[in-house]
Design a protein around this motif. Sequence first.
Motif, PDB file in Angstrom:
ATOM      1  N   VAL A  48       0.840  -1.204   0.000  1.00 25.62           N
ATOM      2  CA  VAL A  48       0.000   0.000   0.000  1.00 25.62           C
ATOM      3  C   VAL A  48       0.873   1.251   0.000  1.00 25.62           C
ATOM      4  CG1 VAL A  48      -1.615   1.352   1.392  1.00 25.62           C
ATOM      5  CG2 VAL A  48      -1.993  -1.092   1.074  1.00 25.62           C
ATOM      6  N   ALA A  49       1.951   1.225   0.795  1.00 19.42           N
ATOM      7  CA  ALA A  49       2.822   2.403   0.907  1.00 19.42           C
ATOM      8  C   ALA A  49       3.496   2.752  -0.413  1.00 19.42           C
ATOM      9  CB  ALA A  49       3.872   2.167   1.986  1.00 19.42           C
ATOM     10  N   ASP A  50       3.629   1.775  -1.299  1.00 17.26           N
ATOM     11  CA  ASP A  50       4.250   2.044  -2.602  1.00 17.26           C
ATOM     12  C   ASP A  50       3.309   2.764  -3.563  1.00 17.26           C
ATOM     13  OD1 ASP A  50       6.677   0.909  -1.912  1.00 17.26           O
ATOM     14  OD2 ASP A  50       6.080  -1.106  -2.576  1.00 17.26           O
ATOM     15  N   LEU A  51       2.024   2.830  -3.248  1.00 19.63           N
ATOM     16  CA  LEU A  51       1.069   3.507  -4.120  1.00 19.63           C
ATOM     17  C   LEU A  51       1.211   5.022  -3.952  1.00 19.63           C
ATOM     18  CD1 LEU A  51      -2.046   1.236  -3.453  1.00 19.63           C
ATOM     19  CD2 LEU A  51      -0.368   1.056  -5.304  1.00 19.63           C
ATOM     20  N   PRO A  52       1.103   5.779  -5.041  1.00 22.92           N
ATOM     21  CA  PRO A  52       1.396   7.224  -4.966  1.00 22.92           C
ATOM     22  C   PRO A  52       0.429   8.029  -4.111  1.00 22.92           C
ATOM     23  CG  PRO A  52       0.513   6.620  -7.130  1.00 22.92           C
ATOM     24  CD  PRO A  52       0.793   5.349  -6.417  1.00 22.92           C
ATOM     25  N   ASN A  53      -0.819   7.588  -3.985  1.00 21.22           N
ATOM     26  CA  ASN A  53      -1.810   8.347  -3.204  1.00 21.22           C
ATOM     27  C   ASN A  53      -2.419   7.506  -2.097  1.00 21.22           C
ATOM     28  OD1 ASN A  53      -2.546   9.508  -6.390  1.00 21.22           O
ATOM     29  ND2 ASN A  53      -1.721  10.868  -4.828  1.00 21.22           N
ATOM     30  N   ALA A  54      -1.592   6.683  -1.458  1.00 22.61           N
ATOM     31  CA  ALA A  54      -2.069   5.774  -0.419  1.00 22.61           C
ATOM     32  C   ALA A  54      -2.596   6.549   0.784  1.00 22.61           C
ATOM     33  CB  ALA A  54      -0.944   4.850   0.007  1.00 22.61           C
ATOM     34  N   ASN A  55      -3.494   5.904   1.526  1.00 20.46           N
ATOM     35  CA  ASN A  55      -4.027   6.501   2.752  1.00 20.46           C
ATOM     36  C   ASN A  55      -4.480   5.376   3.674  1.00 20.46           C
ATOM     37  OD1 ASN A  55      -4.567   8.592   4.449  1.00 20.46           O
ATOM     38  ND2 ASN A  55      -6.362   9.347   3.358  1.00 20.46           N
ATOM     39  N   MET A  56      -3.724   5.146   4.751  1.00 18.51           N
ATOM     40  CA  MET A  56      -3.991   4.011   5.635  1.00 18.51           C
ATOM     41  C   MET A  56      -3.547   4.355   7.051  1.00 18.51           C
ATOM     42  SD  MET A  56      -2.349   0.154   5.422  1.00 18.51           S
ATOM     43  CE  MET A  56      -3.461  -0.482   4.167  1.00 18.51           C
ATOM     44  N   ILE A  57      -4.338   3.905   8.037  1.00 19.97           N
ATOM     45  CA  ILE A  57      -3.979   4.048   9.441  1.00 19.97           C
ATOM     46  C   ILE A  57      -3.913   2.649  10.050  1.00 19.97           C
ATOM     47  CG2 ILE A  57      -4.631   4.971  11.694  1.00 19.97           C
ATOM     48  CD1 ILE A  57      -6.111   7.198  10.294  1.00 19.97           C
ATOM     49  N   VAL A  58      -2.810   2.340  10.723  1.00 17.90           N
ATOM     50  CA  VAL A  58      -2.604   1.037  11.338  1.00 17.90           C
ATOM     51  C   VAL A  58      -2.678   1.195  12.854  1.00 17.90           C
ATOM     52  CG1 VAL A  58      -1.061  -0.949  11.563  1.00 17.90           C
ATOM     53  CG2 VAL A  58      -1.110   0.365   9.423  1.00 17.90           C
ATOM     54  N   MET A 116      -5.001  11.790   8.584  1.00 21.55           N
ATOM     55  CA  MET A 116      -5.787  11.448   7.409  1.00 21.55           C
ATOM     56  C   MET A 116      -5.262  11.993   6.088  1.00 21.55           C
ATOM     57  SD  MET A 116      -9.698  11.758   8.820  1.00 21.55           S
ATOM     58  CE  MET A 116     -10.326  11.249   7.217  1.00 21.55           C
ATOM     59  N   ARG A 117      -4.245  12.816   6.125  1.00 17.59           N
ATOM     60  CA  ARG A 117      -3.772  13.374   4.857  1.00 17.59           C
ATOM     61  C   ARG A 117      -3.167  12.269   4.009  1.00 17.59           C
ATOM     62  NH1 ARG A 117      -1.049  19.234   4.106  1.00 17.59           N
ATOM     63  NH2 ARG A 117      -0.708  19.148   1.856  1.00 17.59           N
ATOM     64  N   MET A 118      -3.540  12.232   2.729  1.00 17.33           N
ATOM     65  CA  MET A 118      -3.035  11.179   1.846  1.00 17.33           C
ATOM     66  C   MET A 118      -1.585  11.468   1.491  1.00 17.33           C
ATOM     67  SD  MET A 118      -4.744  12.174  -1.827  1.00 17.33           S
ATOM     68  CE  MET A 118      -4.178  13.601  -2.763  1.00 17.33           C
ATOM     69  N   ALA A 119      -0.937  10.489   0.858  1.00 15.75           N
ATOM     70  CA  ALA A 119       0.461  10.621   0.492  1.00 15.75           C
ATOM     71  C   ALA A 119       0.661  11.776  -0.482  1.00 15.75           C
ATOM     72  CB  ALA A 119       0.970   9.315  -0.126  1.00 15.75           C
ATOM     73  N   ASP A 120       1.548  12.682  -0.127  1.00 16.70           N
ATOM     74  CA  ASP A 120       1.963  13.759  -1.024  1.00 16.70           C
ATOM     75  C   ASP A 120       3.340  14.209  -0.582  1.00 16.70           C
ATOM     76  OD1 ASP A 120       1.569  15.372   1.221  1.00 16.70           O
ATOM     77  OD2 ASP A 120      -0.387  16.079   0.561  1.00 16.70           O
ATOM     78  N   HIS A 121       3.800  15.349  -1.059  1.00 17.37           N
ATOM     79  CA  HIS A 121       5.157  15.785  -0.733  1.00 17.37           C
ATOM     80  C   HIS A 121       5.291  16.234   0.709  1.00 17.37           C
ATOM     81  CE1 HIS A 121       2.961  19.473  -1.770  1.00 17.37           C
ATOM     82  NE2 HIS A 121       3.864  20.141  -1.057  1.00 17.37           N
ATOM     83  N   GLU A 122       4.164  16.408   1.423  1.00 20.94           N
ATOM     84  CA  GLU A 122       4.216  16.845   2.810  1.00 20.94           C
ATOM     85  C   GLU A 122       3.781  15.762   3.802  1.00 20.94           C
ATOM     86  OE1 GLU A 122       1.888  20.335   3.244  1.00 20.94           O
ATOM     87  OE2 GLU A 122       3.143  21.576   1.945  1.00 20.94           O
ATOM     88  N   SER A 123       3.247  14.660   3.318  1.00 20.72           N
ATOM     89  CA  SER A 123       2.696  13.658   4.218  1.00 20.72           C
ATOM     90  C   SER A 123       2.958  12.251   3.690  1.00 20.72           C
ATOM     91  CB  SER A 123       1.182  13.866   4.387  1.00 20.72           C
ATOM     92  OG  SER A 123       0.611  12.873   5.194  1.00 20.72           O
ATOM     93  N   THR A 124       3.072  11.300   4.631  1.00 20.41           N
ATOM     94  CA  THR A 124       3.207   9.901   4.245  1.00 20.41           C
ATOM     95  C   THR A 124       1.824   9.278   4.086  1.00 20.41           C
ATOM     96  OG1 THR A 124       3.317   9.237   6.570  1.00 20.41           O
ATOM     97  CG2 THR A 124       5.404   9.652   5.453  1.00 20.41           C
ATOM     98  N   GLY A 125       1.757   8.242   3.269  1.00 21.02           N
ATOM     99  CA  GLY A 125       0.463   7.620   3.007  1.00 21.02           C
ATOM    100  C   GLY A 125       0.006   6.675   4.100  1.00 21.02           C
ATOM    101  N   VAL A 126       0.943   5.992   4.756  1.00 28.65           N
ATOM    102  CA  VAL A 126       0.616   5.026   5.805  1.00 28.65           C
ATOM    103  C   VAL A 126       1.049   5.595   7.147  1.00 28.65           C
ATOM    104  CG1 VAL A 126       1.002   2.705   6.700  1.00 28.65           C
ATOM    105  CG2 VAL A 126       0.826   3.078   4.229  1.00 28.65           C
ATOM    106  N   LYS A 127       0.081   5.664   8.077  1.00 26.80           N
ATOM    107  CA  LYS A 127       0.368   6.143   9.430  1.00 26.80           C
ATOM    108  C   LYS A 127       0.160   4.996  10.411  1.00 26.80           C
ATOM    109  CE  LYS A 127      -1.941   8.779   7.410  1.00 26.80           C
ATOM    110  NZ  LYS A 127      -2.225   9.161   6.002  1.00 26.80           N
ATOM    111  N   ILE A 128       1.215   4.589  11.087  1.00 21.42           N
ATOM    112  CA  ILE A 128       1.132   3.545  12.107  1.00 21.42           C
ATOM    113  C   ILE A 128       1.033   4.227  13.466  1.00 21.42           C
ATOM    114  CG2 ILE A 128       2.324   1.609  13.206  1.00 21.42           C
ATOM    115  CD1 ILE A 128       3.679   1.069  10.512  1.00 21.42           C
ATOM    116  N   ILE A 129      -0.029   3.909  14.235  1.00 20.11           N
ATOM    117  CA  ILE A 129      -0.218   4.514  15.553  1.00 20.11           C
ATOM    118  C   ILE A 129       0.051   3.454  16.616  1.00 20.11           C
ATOM    119  CG2 ILE A 129      -1.783   5.784  17.057  1.00 20.11           C
ATOM    120  CD1 ILE A 129      -3.365   6.626  14.654  1.00 20.11           C
TER     121      ILE A 129
END
Length: 414
Positions: free
Chosen positions: A21-31, A203-216
Amino acid sequence: MIVGSTGSGKSWTTATIIEQVADLPNANMIVFDLHSEYSPLSGHENIKVYRIAGPGDLNNPGDDVIFLPYWLLGYEDMLALILDRTDENAPNQAMAFSNIVVEAKRRILVAEGLNEELETFTIDSPVPYDLTFVIDELTRLNNERVINPGTNREINGPFNGKFSRFLPRLYAKKSDRRYGFLFNLNEEHLHTSYLLSLVNKLMRMADHESTGVKIIDFSEVPSDILPIVISLVARLVFQVQQWSPYDQRHPIALICDEAHLYLPSRQNADASEGRALSHFERIAKEGRKYGVSLLIISQRPSELNTTIMSQCNNVISLRLSNQSDKTAVCNLLPENLGGIQDLLPTLGIGEAIVVGDSCLLPSRIRIKEPIFKPNSNSVKFWNEWCNSINEQNLNNSVQNMRRQTMEEALVVQD
Protein backbone atom coordinates in the motif's frame (compact mmCIF):
# COMPACT_ATOMS: atom_id res chain seq x y z
CA MET A 1 -9.96 -10.16 7.53
CA ILE A 2 -6.64 -11.84 8.35
CA VAL A 3 -6.75 -14.65 10.92
CA GLY A 4 -4.31 -17.25 12.12
CA SER A 5 -2.87 -18.81 15.25
CA THR A 6 0.07 -17.12 16.94
CA GLY A 7 3.26 -17.79 15.00
CA SER A 8 1.48 -18.60 11.74
CA GLY A 9 2.64 -15.44 9.94
CA LYS A 10 -0.12 -12.85 10.51
CA SER A 11 2.28 -9.99 11.23
CA TRP A 12 4.35 -10.74 8.13
CA THR A 13 1.20 -10.90 6.03
CA THR A 14 0.04 -7.57 7.44
CA ALA A 15 3.49 -5.99 6.96
CA THR A 16 3.59 -7.16 3.34
CA ILE A 17 0.18 -5.58 2.64
CA ILE A 18 1.21 -2.34 4.38
CA GLU A 19 4.42 -2.13 2.32
CA GLN A 20 2.54 -2.69 -0.94
CA VAL A 21 0.00 0.00 0.00
CA ALA A 22 2.82 2.40 0.91
CA ASP A 23 4.25 2.04 -2.60
CA LEU A 24 1.07 3.51 -4.12
CA PRO A 25 1.40 7.22 -4.97
CA ASN A 26 -1.81 8.35 -3.20
CA ALA A 27 -2.07 5.77 -0.42
CA ASN A 28 -4.03 6.50 2.75
CA MET A 29 -3.99 4.01 5.63
CA ILE A 30 -3.98 4.05 9.44
CA VAL A 31 -2.60 1.04 11.34
CA PHE A 32 -3.67 0.44 14.95
CA ASP A 33 -0.50 -1.13 16.40
CA LEU A 34 -1.12 -2.46 19.92
CA HIS A 35 2.30 -3.93 20.71
CA SER A 36 4.70 -1.69 18.79
CA GLU A 37 5.23 -4.55 16.33
CA TYR A 38 5.25 -2.48 13.17
CA SER A 39 7.68 0.30 14.16
CA PRO A 40 10.46 -1.20 11.94
CA LEU A 41 8.28 -0.39 8.91
CA SER A 42 9.15 3.29 9.41
CA GLY A 43 12.21 2.48 7.32
CA HIS A 44 9.92 2.84 4.30
CA GLU A 45 9.87 6.43 3.05
CA ASN A 46 6.08 6.52 2.84
CA ILE A 47 5.36 5.08 6.33
CA LYS A 48 5.31 7.20 9.50
CA VAL A 49 5.05 5.85 13.05
CA TYR A 50 3.25 7.87 15.76
CA ARG A 51 2.83 7.03 19.44
CA ILE A 52 -0.04 7.78 21.78
CA ALA A 53 1.60 9.80 24.56
CA GLY A 54 2.71 7.65 27.49
CA PRO A 55 3.58 8.79 31.03
CA GLY A 56 7.16 9.48 29.96
CA ASP A 57 6.08 11.79 27.11
CA LEU A 58 3.94 14.24 29.08
CA ASN A 59 6.70 16.67 30.05
CA ASN A 60 8.67 16.60 26.80
CA PRO A 61 6.63 15.16 23.90
CA GLY A 62 8.30 14.68 20.55
CA ASP A 63 6.93 15.30 17.07
CA ASP A 64 5.86 11.67 16.79
CA VAL A 65 3.69 11.81 19.94
CA ILE A 66 -0.09 12.18 19.67
CA PHE A 67 -2.48 13.51 22.30
CA LEU A 68 -6.19 12.65 22.06
CA PRO A 69 -7.91 15.29 24.24
CA TYR A 70 -10.90 14.26 26.34
CA TRP A 71 -13.12 16.75 24.51
CA LEU A 72 -12.89 14.57 21.38
CA LEU A 73 -14.83 11.86 23.20
CA GLY A 74 -18.54 11.76 22.48
CA TYR A 75 -20.97 12.22 25.37
CA GLU A 76 -21.69 8.50 25.78
CA ASP A 77 -18.00 7.63 25.43
CA MET A 78 -17.06 10.07 28.19
CA LEU A 79 -19.75 8.66 30.47
CA ALA A 80 -18.55 5.10 29.77
CA LEU A 81 -15.14 6.27 30.98
CA ILE A 82 -16.18 7.98 34.23
CA LEU A 83 -19.77 7.02 35.12
CA ASP A 84 -20.66 4.05 37.29
CA ARG A 85 -24.02 2.88 35.96
CA THR A 86 -24.70 0.93 39.17
CA ASP A 87 -24.71 4.16 41.21
CA GLU A 88 -28.29 5.07 42.17
CA ASN A 89 -27.48 8.69 41.33
CA ALA A 90 -26.15 7.85 37.84
CA PRO A 91 -29.10 9.46 35.94
CA ASN A 92 -28.72 12.73 37.89
CA GLN A 93 -24.96 12.67 37.40
CA ALA A 94 -25.29 12.15 33.64
CA MET A 95 -27.89 14.92 33.28
CA ALA A 96 -25.91 17.50 35.28
CA PHE A 97 -22.65 16.56 33.56
CA SER A 98 -24.19 17.02 30.10
CA ASN A 99 -25.65 20.44 30.96
CA ILE A 100 -22.35 21.71 32.34
CA VAL A 101 -20.33 20.39 29.38
CA VAL A 102 -22.67 22.16 26.95
CA GLU A 103 -22.17 25.41 28.89
CA ALA A 104 -18.38 24.89 28.98
CA LYS A 105 -18.29 24.39 25.19
CA ARG A 106 -20.47 27.46 24.67
CA ARG A 107 -17.98 29.57 26.65
CA ILE A 108 -15.08 28.44 24.45
CA LEU A 109 -16.97 29.22 21.25
CA VAL A 110 -17.91 32.67 22.56
CA ALA A 111 -14.32 33.36 23.63
CA GLU A 112 -12.96 32.40 20.19
CA GLY A 113 -15.70 34.28 18.31
CA LEU A 114 -17.03 31.21 16.46
CA ASN A 115 -20.55 32.55 16.07
CA GLU A 116 -21.77 30.14 13.36
CA GLU A 117 -20.65 27.10 15.38
CA LEU A 118 -22.30 28.65 18.45
CA GLU A 119 -25.71 28.41 16.78
CA THR A 120 -25.47 24.74 15.81
CA PHE A 121 -23.14 22.91 18.20
CA THR A 122 -24.28 19.95 20.34
CA ILE A 123 -22.79 18.07 23.26
CA ASP A 124 -21.12 15.68 20.79
CA SER A 125 -19.59 18.44 18.67
CA PRO A 126 -15.75 18.25 18.76
CA VAL A 127 -15.39 21.54 20.62
CA PRO A 128 -12.81 21.95 23.43
CA TYR A 129 -14.03 22.69 26.94
CA ASP A 130 -12.37 23.38 30.27
CA LEU A 131 -12.61 20.27 32.46
CA THR A 132 -11.65 22.31 35.53
CA PHE A 133 -14.76 24.44 35.00
CA VAL A 134 -16.87 21.26 34.79
CA ILE A 135 -15.37 19.89 38.02
CA ASP A 136 -15.86 23.20 39.83
CA GLU A 137 -19.53 23.34 38.79
CA LEU A 138 -20.16 19.74 39.82
CA THR A 139 -18.49 20.43 43.17
CA ARG A 140 -20.68 23.49 43.64
CA LEU A 141 -23.83 21.46 42.94
CA ASN A 142 -22.63 18.68 45.22
CA ASN A 143 -22.24 21.15 48.13
CA GLU A 144 -25.11 23.49 47.26
CA ARG A 145 -27.47 24.70 50.00
CA VAL A 146 -30.64 26.64 49.11
CA ILE A 147 -33.33 28.58 50.99
CA ASN A 148 -36.66 26.81 51.42
CA PRO A 149 -39.32 29.43 50.49
CA GLY A 150 -41.86 27.89 52.89
CA THR A 151 -39.73 27.87 56.05
CA ASN A 152 -37.09 30.39 54.99
CA ARG A 153 -34.50 27.93 56.25
CA GLU A 154 -31.44 26.57 54.47
CA ILE A 155 -31.75 23.04 53.08
CA ASN A 156 -29.75 20.80 50.75
CA GLY A 157 -29.92 21.68 47.06
CA PRO A 158 -31.41 19.25 44.52
CA PHE A 159 -27.97 17.80 43.65
CA ASN A 160 -26.41 18.00 47.09
CA GLY A 161 -24.38 14.85 47.75
CA LYS A 162 -25.30 13.32 44.35
CA PHE A 163 -21.69 13.51 43.08
CA SER A 164 -19.88 12.15 46.13
CA ARG A 165 -18.80 9.06 44.16
CA PHE A 166 -18.73 10.62 40.69
CA LEU A 167 -16.21 13.39 41.49
CA PRO A 168 -13.54 11.09 43.01
CA ARG A 169 -13.71 8.88 39.90
CA LEU A 170 -13.30 11.92 37.67
CA TYR A 171 -10.41 13.23 39.80
CA ALA A 172 -8.72 9.82 39.68
CA LYS A 173 -8.88 9.65 35.87
CA LYS A 174 -7.70 13.25 35.48
CA SER A 175 -4.70 12.85 37.77
CA ASP A 176 -3.59 9.40 36.54
CA ARG A 177 -0.52 9.86 34.33
CA ARG A 178 -1.47 6.76 32.33
CA TYR A 179 -4.39 8.82 30.99
CA GLY A 180 -2.18 11.84 30.36
CA PHE A 181 -2.79 11.72 26.60
CA LEU A 182 -6.45 12.49 27.42
CA PHE A 183 -6.23 14.87 30.38
CA ASN A 184 -2.68 16.23 30.75
CA LEU A 185 -2.96 18.83 28.03
CA ASN A 186 -1.31 22.12 27.18
CA GLU A 187 -2.82 25.25 25.67
CA GLU A 188 -2.39 23.97 22.10
CA HIS A 189 -4.60 20.94 22.79
CA LEU A 190 -7.39 23.08 24.25
CA HIS A 191 -7.73 25.31 21.18
CA THR A 192 -10.26 24.62 18.44
CA SER A 193 -7.47 24.59 15.83
CA TYR A 194 -6.00 21.40 17.31
CA LEU A 195 -8.70 19.27 15.68
CA LEU A 196 -7.59 20.29 12.18
CA SER A 197 -3.95 19.68 13.11
CA LEU A 198 -4.77 16.18 14.36
CA VAL A 199 -6.93 15.30 11.34
CA ASN A 200 -4.19 16.46 8.97
CA LYS A 201 -1.66 14.27 10.77
CA LEU A 202 -3.89 11.19 10.67
CA MET A 203 -5.79 11.45 7.41
CA ARG A 204 -3.77 13.37 4.86
CA MET A 205 -3.03 11.18 1.85
CA ALA A 206 0.46 10.62 0.49
CA ASP A 207 1.96 13.76 -1.02
CA HIS A 208 5.16 15.79 -0.73
CA GLU A 209 4.22 16.85 2.81
CA SER A 210 2.70 13.66 4.22
CA THR A 211 3.21 9.90 4.25
CA GLY A 212 0.46 7.62 3.01
CA VAL A 213 0.62 5.03 5.80
CA LYS A 214 0.37 6.14 9.43
CA ILE A 215 1.13 3.54 12.11
CA ILE A 216 -0.22 4.51 15.55
CA ASP A 217 1.44 2.80 18.50
CA PHE A 218 -1.12 2.19 21.28
CA SER A 219 1.23 0.08 23.42
CA GLU A 220 1.22 2.53 26.36
CA VAL A 221 -2.57 3.00 26.48
CA PRO A 222 -4.11 1.30 29.56
CA SER A 223 -6.02 -1.82 28.58
CA ASP A 224 -9.20 -0.75 30.41
CA ILE A 225 -9.73 2.23 28.09
CA LEU A 226 -8.07 0.83 24.96
CA PRO A 227 -11.41 0.14 23.19
CA ILE A 228 -12.63 3.71 23.76
CA VAL A 229 -9.34 5.27 22.61
CA ILE A 230 -9.06 3.22 19.41
CA SER A 231 -12.73 3.79 18.59
CA LEU A 232 -12.18 7.53 19.15
CA VAL A 233 -9.67 7.58 16.28
CA ALA A 234 -11.90 5.40 14.09
CA ARG A 235 -14.98 7.54 14.79
CA LEU A 236 -13.03 10.73 14.05
CA VAL A 237 -11.93 9.37 10.67
CA PHE A 238 -15.44 8.21 9.82
CA GLN A 239 -17.02 11.54 10.78
CA VAL A 240 -14.52 13.55 8.74
CA GLN A 241 -15.29 11.37 5.73
CA GLN A 242 -19.01 11.63 6.41
CA TRP A 243 -18.92 15.42 6.47
CA SER A 244 -16.74 15.70 3.36
CA PRO A 245 -18.45 16.45 0.02
CA TYR A 246 -18.75 13.31 -2.12
CA ASP A 247 -16.39 14.53 -4.84
CA GLN A 248 -13.71 15.45 -2.27
CA ARG A 249 -13.51 12.20 -0.29
CA HIS A 250 -10.24 10.29 -0.48
CA PRO A 251 -10.61 6.64 0.60
CA ILE A 252 -8.83 5.53 3.74
CA ALA A 253 -8.28 2.08 5.29
CA LEU A 254 -8.14 1.29 9.02
CA ILE A 255 -5.99 -1.72 10.01
CA CYS A 256 -7.24 -3.23 13.29
CA ASP A 257 -4.45 -5.40 14.67
CA GLU A 258 -5.26 -7.73 17.60
CA ALA A 259 -8.92 -6.90 17.00
CA HIS A 260 -10.23 -9.45 19.53
CA LEU A 261 -8.94 -7.18 22.34
CA TYR A 262 -11.35 -4.34 21.49
CA LEU A 263 -13.91 -5.81 19.07
CA PRO A 264 -15.28 -8.78 21.05
CA SER A 265 -18.66 -10.40 20.67
CA ARG A 266 -21.53 -8.40 22.19
CA GLN A 267 -22.21 -10.82 25.03
CA ASN A 268 -18.61 -10.49 26.27
CA ALA A 269 -18.36 -6.70 25.94
CA ASP A 270 -18.22 -4.33 28.91
CA ALA A 271 -19.37 -0.68 28.78
CA SER A 272 -16.25 0.71 27.08
CA GLU A 273 -16.07 -2.18 24.60
CA GLY A 274 -19.77 -1.73 23.87
CA ARG A 275 -19.19 1.88 22.87
CA ALA A 276 -16.25 0.89 20.67
CA LEU A 277 -18.33 -1.82 19.00
CA SER A 278 -21.06 0.68 18.16
CA HIS A 279 -18.60 2.84 16.22
CA PHE A 280 -16.85 -0.03 14.44
CA GLU A 281 -20.11 -1.80 13.58
CA ARG A 282 -21.33 1.36 11.89
CA ILE A 283 -18.07 1.68 9.93
CA ALA A 284 -18.28 -1.99 8.90
CA LYS A 285 -21.86 -1.56 7.66
CA GLU A 286 -21.74 1.98 6.23
CA GLY A 287 -18.08 2.81 5.67
CA ARG A 288 -18.17 1.73 2.02
CA LYS A 289 -20.41 4.72 1.20
CA TYR A 290 -17.93 7.17 2.70
CA GLY A 291 -14.64 5.64 1.58
CA VAL A 292 -13.67 3.99 4.89
CA SER A 293 -12.65 0.33 4.94
CA LEU A 294 -11.56 -2.04 7.69
CA LEU A 295 -8.93 -4.76 7.78
CA ILE A 296 -9.54 -6.97 10.83
CA ILE A 297 -6.58 -9.00 12.17
CA SER A 298 -6.93 -11.56 14.94
CA GLN A 299 -5.62 -14.86 16.27
CA ARG A 300 -8.99 -15.66 17.88
CA PRO A 301 -11.75 -15.23 15.27
CA SER A 302 -14.19 -17.07 17.56
CA GLU A 303 -14.01 -14.12 19.99
CA LEU A 304 -14.60 -11.42 17.35
CA ASN A 305 -17.80 -9.46 16.88
CA THR A 306 -19.95 -11.37 14.39
CA THR A 307 -21.54 -8.23 12.89
CA ILE A 308 -18.14 -6.87 11.88
CA MET A 309 -16.91 -10.26 10.66
CA SER A 310 -19.99 -10.72 8.49
CA GLN A 311 -19.14 -7.56 6.52
CA CYS A 312 -15.65 -8.78 5.52
CA ASN A 313 -15.60 -9.44 1.77
CA ASN A 314 -12.24 -11.23 1.84
CA VAL A 315 -10.75 -13.69 4.30
CA ILE A 316 -7.04 -14.55 4.49
CA SER A 317 -6.74 -17.48 6.86
CA LEU A 318 -3.36 -18.74 7.98
CA ARG A 319 -2.94 -21.81 10.16
CA LEU A 320 -5.80 -22.38 12.65
CA SER A 321 -5.97 -25.38 14.98
CA ASN A 322 -8.65 -24.48 17.51
CA GLN A 323 -12.02 -25.95 16.54
CA SER A 324 -14.09 -22.89 17.52
CA ASP A 325 -11.76 -20.61 15.53
CA LYS A 326 -11.97 -22.85 12.46
CA THR A 327 -15.76 -22.94 12.74
CA ALA A 328 -15.97 -19.13 13.04
CA VAL A 329 -13.98 -18.71 9.82
CA CYS A 330 -15.81 -21.44 7.90
CA ASN A 331 -19.16 -19.89 8.83
CA LEU A 332 -18.16 -16.95 6.61
CA LEU A 333 -17.51 -19.16 3.60
CA PRO A 334 -20.01 -20.39 0.97
CA GLU A 335 -21.62 -23.72 1.84
CA ASN A 336 -19.82 -25.59 -0.92
CA LEU A 337 -16.40 -24.75 0.58
CA GLY A 338 -16.80 -26.70 3.80
CA GLY A 339 -13.73 -28.85 3.11
CA ILE A 340 -11.45 -25.90 3.78
CA GLN A 341 -11.89 -26.43 7.52
CA ASP A 342 -9.82 -29.62 7.35
CA LEU A 343 -7.06 -27.80 5.49
CA LEU A 344 -6.52 -24.93 7.96
CA PRO A 345 -4.52 -26.88 10.61
CA THR A 346 -2.09 -28.21 7.96
CA LEU A 347 -0.91 -24.83 6.64
CA GLY A 348 2.76 -24.01 7.10
CA ILE A 349 4.16 -20.74 8.43
CA GLY A 350 3.35 -18.00 5.91
CA GLU A 351 0.85 -20.16 4.00
CA ALA A 352 -2.77 -19.01 3.76
CA ILE A 353 -6.14 -19.74 2.23
CA VAL A 354 -7.65 -16.71 0.46
CA VAL A 355 -11.40 -16.59 -0.12
CA GLY A 356 -13.50 -13.66 -1.32
CA ASP A 357 -13.89 -10.95 -3.93
CA SER A 358 -10.13 -10.65 -4.43
CA CYS A 359 -9.87 -14.03 -6.20
CA LEU A 360 -12.19 -16.02 -8.42
CA LEU A 361 -11.57 -19.31 -6.62
CA PRO A 362 -10.35 -20.15 -3.10
CA SER A 363 -6.56 -20.23 -3.33
CA ARG A 364 -3.73 -21.57 -1.22
CA ILE A 365 -0.89 -19.06 -1.34
CA ARG A 366 2.46 -18.35 0.28
CA ILE A 367 2.88 -14.85 1.68
CA LYS A 368 5.74 -12.79 0.30
CA GLU A 369 8.34 -11.90 2.93
CA PRO A 370 8.18 -8.20 3.87
CA ILE A 371 11.24 -6.00 3.33
CA PHE A 372 10.91 -4.37 6.76
CA LYS A 373 10.09 -7.14 9.19
CA PRO A 374 7.82 -6.45 12.20
CA ASN A 375 8.94 -7.17 15.75
CA SER A 376 6.98 -10.42 15.89
CA ASN A 377 9.57 -13.18 15.63
CA SER A 378 9.07 -16.07 18.01
CA VAL A 379 11.75 -16.45 20.67
CA LYS A 380 13.56 -19.77 20.15
CA PHE A 381 13.50 -20.99 23.73
CA TRP A 382 15.54 -24.16 23.29
CA ASN A 383 18.32 -22.43 21.32
CA GLU A 384 18.47 -19.53 23.77
CA TRP A 385 18.62 -21.85 26.75
CA CYS A 386 21.36 -23.93 25.12
CA ASN A 387 23.59 -21.12 23.89
CA SER A 388 22.23 -17.65 24.58
CA ILE A 389 24.19 -14.61 23.42
CA ASN A 390 21.72 -12.12 24.94
CA GLU A 391 22.50 -10.86 28.42
CA GLN A 392 19.40 -9.34 30.00
CA ASN A 393 19.99 -6.07 31.84
CA LEU A 394 17.44 -6.44 34.62
CA ASN A 395 18.48 -3.16 36.25
CA ASN A 396 17.62 -1.25 33.07
CA SER A 397 14.32 -3.14 32.75
CA VAL A 398 13.28 -2.24 36.29
CA GLN A 399 14.19 1.43 35.69
CA ASN A 400 12.09 1.44 32.52
CA MET A 401 9.15 0.01 34.48
CA ARG A 402 9.43 2.79 37.06
CA ARG A 403 9.91 5.59 34.54
CA GLN A 404 7.35 4.22 32.05
CA THR A 405 9.79 4.80 29.19
CA MET A 406 11.66 2.33 26.98
CA GLU A 407 15.33 3.26 27.05
CA GLU A 408 18.29 1.19 26.01
CA ALA A 409 20.98 0.64 28.65
CA LEU A 410 24.33 2.27 27.99
CA VAL A 411 27.12 -0.20 27.26
CA VAL A 412 30.40 0.85 28.85
CA GLN A 413 33.46 -0.16 26.82
CA ASP A 414 36.72 -1.03 28.62
